[in-house]
Design an enzyme around this catalytic site. Structure first.
Site, mmCIF file in Angstrom:
data_model
loop_
_atom_site.group_PDB
_atom_site.id
_atom_site.type_symbol
_atom_site.label_atom_id
_atom_site.label_comp_id
_atom_site.label_asym_id
_atom_site.label_seq_id
_atom_site.Cartn_x
_atom_site.Cartn_y
_atom_site.Cartn_z
ATOM 1 N N SER A 106 -5.338 3.536 -0.881
ATOM 2 C CA SER A 106 -4.467 4.210 -1.846
ATOM 3 C C SER A 106 -5.393 5.408 -2.421
ATOM 4 C CB SER A 106 -4.296 3.300 -2.783
ATOM 5 O OG SER A 106 -5.348 2.885 -3.657
ATOM 6 N N GLY A 107 -6.669 5.579 -2.000
ATOM 7 C CA GLY A 107 -7.333 7.169 -2.381
ATOM 8 C C GLY A 107 -8.007 6.781 -3.576
ATOM 9 N N ASP A 139 -17.543 2.277 -9.036
ATOM 10 C CA ASP A 139 -16.646 2.176 -8.028
ATOM 11 C C ASP A 139 -16.763 0.807 -7.776
ATOM 12 O OD1 ASP A 139 -14.517 3.046 -6.259
ATOM 13 O OD2 ASP A 139 -16.250 3.709 -4.843
ATOM 14 N N GLU A 140 -15.569 0.301 -6.907
ATOM 15 C CA GLU A 140 -15.301 -0.936 -6.552
ATOM 16 C C GLU A 140 -15.746 -2.204 -7.661
ATOM 17 O OE1 GLU A 140 -14.219 -1.539 -3.682
ATOM 18 O OE2 GLU A 140 -14.795 -0.045 -2.437
ATOM 19 N N ALA A 141 -14.983 -1.965 -8.917
ATOM 20 C CA ALA A 141 -15.124 -2.677 -10.098
ATOM 21 C C ALA A 141 -14.810 -4.111 -9.898
ATOM 22 C CB ALA A 141 -14.791 -1.927 -11.271
ATOM 23 N N GLN A 142 -13.921 -4.629 -9.166
ATOM 24 C CA GLN A 142 -13.455 -5.697 -9.016
ATOM 25 C C GLN A 142 -14.473 -6.737 -8.394
ATOM 26 O OE1 GLN A 142 -12.840 -3.224 -6.721
ATOM 27 N NE2 GLN A 142 -13.270 -4.114 -4.482
ATOM 28 N N CYS A 182 2.505 2.053 3.581
ATOM 29 C CA CYS A 182 2.723 0.860 4.339
ATOM 30 C C CYS A 182 2.448 0.967 5.693
ATOM 31 C CB CYS A 182 3.951 0.144 3.993
ATOM 32 S SG CYS A 182 4.356 -1.303 4.871
ATOM 33 N N CYS A 185 6.888 -6.147 3.408
ATOM 34 C CA CYS A 185 5.873 -6.310 4.568
ATOM 35 C C CYS A 185 4.779 -7.207 4.287
ATOM 36 C CB CYS A 185 5.505 -4.945 5.191
ATOM 37 S SG CYS A 185 6.862 -3.827 5.691
HETATM 38 ZN ZN ZN Z 1 6.425 -1.909 4.362
#
Ligand code: ZN
Length: 186
Positions: free
Chosen positions: A23-24, A91-94, A148, A183
């Site tokens: 998602s940037g 960054d990548e704080a999760q 998607c 999806c």
């Molecule tokens: Zn989709």
């Protein structure tokens, strides 16, 4: 597009940039940090050591922008290094534990601009690590969306192609697809 707030000259706040894979988020984090550099602010970027997909000295976004980063083992390590900077990127704080929340609050309260980027959901669609708490205490929140890879719609989810059920499996295009709500489920 996020524009830096003025806040009547009062400094210190928390921004969170979240969203799915592709998602940037890192690009947005680096865009904000580059603008801070143009404003002659000192910038430090931190990321968890777990994320060793690329050169440990750099954050490399998917479009090959490079910014020097400090890999840290835990949130407390950020406190030790952050003192000398005006603007702190994370960054990548999760991948940090919940202590990252207090670290961000302490830094913001001491007048620093803290910009946190991370995945808001894991590959099962559940909130990821400390990101929900960070979203709550943030002063500014930006949720980015990917496209998607099945239908071309707006994607919020990181769909794991492989059957591995660990929450953390590092990888990129070979392991994950951005997917819309429909999806992701079917
Ligand atoms: Zn989709």
């Amino acid at each position: 597009m996020f524009i830096e707030p003025n806040n009547n000259g009062h400094r210190g706040w928390i921004e969170v940039v979240c969203g799915s894979m592709f998602s940037g988020k890192t690009e947005e984090l680096i865009r904000r940090l580059k603008r801070a550099k143009i404003a002659n602010l000192s910038v430090g970027i931190f990321k968890p050591e777990i994320d060793v997909r690329y050169d440990v000295e750099k954050i490399v976004t998917h479009n090959e922008n490079m910014v020097t980063a400090f890999p840290v083992r835990n949130a407390e390590e950020i406190m030790k290094i952050a003192e000398e900077f005006n603007v702190i990127g994370i960054d990548e704080a999760q991948f940090f534990d919940d202590k990252i929340v207090q670290v961000c609050e302490t830094l913001a309260n001491s007048g620093k601009r803290v910009i946190v980027a991370g995945l808001d959901m894991d590959y099962t669609g559940k909130p990821f690590g400390p990101i929900p708490q960070l979203l709550s205490v943030a002063n500014y929140v930006t949720k980015l969306h990917a496209v998607c890879m099945k239908c071309g719609g707006i994607a919020s989810y990181s769909y794991r192609i492989s059957k591995n059920t660990n929450q953390v499996v590092l990888g990129e295009k070979e392991l994950y697809e951005a997917r819309c709500r429909h999806c992701f489920r079917y």
